[in-house]
Write a protein that holds these residues in place. Sequence first.
Motif, mmCIF file in Angstrom:
data_model
loop_
_atom_site.group_PDB
_atom_site.id
_atom_site.type_symbol
_atom_site.label_atom_id
_atom_site.label_comp_id
_atom_site.label_asym_id
_atom_site.label_seq_id
_atom_site.Cartn_x
_atom_site.Cartn_y
_atom_site.Cartn_z
ATOM 1 N N GLN A 2 -6.223 -11.215 -6.525
ATOM 2 C CA GLN A 2 -5.936 -9.811 -5.738
ATOM 3 C C GLN A 2 -5.998 -10.072 -4.113
ATOM 4 O O GLN A 2 -6.561 -10.875 -3.670
ATOM 5 C CB GLN A 2 -6.900 -8.758 -6.148
ATOM 6 N N GLY A 3 -4.978 -9.087 -3.637
ATOM 7 C CA GLY A 3 -5.082 -9.387 -1.885
ATOM 8 C C GLY A 3 -6.084 -8.511 -1.344
ATOM 9 O O GLY A 3 -7.206 -8.129 -2.123
ATOM 10 N N THR A 32 -0.301 1.369 -0.884
ATOM 11 C CA THR A 32 -0.786 0.681 -2.141
ATOM 12 C C THR A 32 -2.122 0.882 -2.157
ATOM 13 O O THR A 32 -3.120 -0.117 -2.584
ATOM 14 C CB THR A 32 -0.459 -0.707 -1.993
ATOM 15 N N ASN A 33 -3.005 1.770 -1.507
ATOM 16 C CA ASN A 33 -4.174 2.379 -1.568
ATOM 17 C C ASN A 33 -5.206 1.362 -0.614
ATOM 18 O O ASN A 33 -6.265 0.938 -1.076
ATOM 19 C CB ASN A 33 -4.728 2.585 -2.771
ATOM 20 N N ARG A 34 -4.547 0.526 0.555
ATOM 21 C CA ARG A 34 -5.364 -0.113 1.329
ATOM 22 C C ARG A 34 -6.024 0.470 2.419
ATOM 23 O O ARG A 34 -4.913 1.454 2.954
ATOM 24 C CB ARG A 34 -4.758 -1.674 1.655
ATOM 25 N N LYS A 35 -7.011 0.264 2.997
ATOM 26 C CA LYS A 35 -7.343 0.952 4.145
ATOM 27 C C LYS A 35 -6.597 0.291 5.321
ATOM 28 O O LYS A 35 -6.540 -1.037 5.398
ATOM 29 C CB LYS A 35 -8.985 0.749 4.521
ATOM 30 N N VAL A 36 -5.834 0.855 6.198
ATOM 31 C CA VAL A 36 -5.079 0.098 7.252
ATOM 32 C C VAL A 36 -5.416 0.825 8.686
ATOM 33 O O VAL A 36 -5.581 1.819 8.938
ATOM 34 C CB VAL A 36 -3.593 0.279 6.945
ATOM 35 N N THR A 37 -5.667 -0.074 9.672
ATOM 36 C CA THR A 37 -5.804 0.192 11.164
ATOM 37 C C THR A 37 -4.780 -0.683 11.908
ATOM 38 O O THR A 37 -4.449 -1.843 11.762
ATOM 39 C CB THR A 37 -7.111 -0.409 11.679
ATOM 40 N N LEU A 96 0.030 8.738 5.635
ATOM 41 C CA LEU A 96 -1.159 8.106 4.624
ATOM 42 C C LEU A 96 -2.233 7.447 5.348
ATOM 43 O O LEU A 96 -2.863 6.575 4.590
ATOM 44 C CB LEU A 96 -0.086 6.585 4.431
ATOM 45 N N ASN A 97 -2.649 8.269 6.332
ATOM 46 C CA ASN A 97 -3.913 8.307 6.945
ATOM 47 C C ASN A 97 -4.276 6.792 7.526
ATOM 48 O O ASN A 97 -5.399 6.097 7.344
ATOM 49 C CB ASN A 97 -5.253 8.667 5.977
ATOM 50 N N VAL A 98 -3.096 6.280 7.950
ATOM 51 C CA VAL A 98 -3.467 4.894 8.741
ATOM 52 C C VAL A 98 -4.178 5.351 10.014
ATOM 53 O O VAL A 98 -3.922 6.104 10.877
ATOM 54 C CB VAL A 98 -2.253 4.162 9.086
#
Length: 145
Positions: A2-3, A32-37, A96-98
């Motif tokens: 998994q990534g 894909t439901n990852r937290k992104v900054t 998407l709340n980035v």
Amino acid sequence: MQGPESLSIVLFAGGFDRVHYALVMASAAAATNRKVTLFFTGRALAALLDETEPGVPGWHGLDAADDGRSPAERDGWFTANGVAGFEELLGACVMLNVTVMACEMGLRALGLPPGVALRPDVPVKTGGVVTFLNDAPKTGAIVFV
């Protein structure tokens, strides 16, 4: 296998294609439901400047695309060929709340005044490298563009 659970992207280069693709990666990771900054610094900060301010080109002031076209020409070519444009991708990142961060040191290094107008349609946090690193989960990936 998994990534990573999160993706933190440092946008340093001001080339349109690089910033555009960082938005592609960020929106896909967030979808894909990852937290992104996204951490904008250097010439990439132009993408966050409020272009409604007189004399401020905003993302149109990014460096030419890899093919030599202006950012507006390249963006137009993308949208004409079924590729999401700059505004669509940035809007997706917001939806998407980035987390979008502007580097305080980067703003000063570009000679921009304190309190420079940033895009009102993008919730931008200002902070430094320490703020960015503290935001990045230990199990996440950091990419430098």
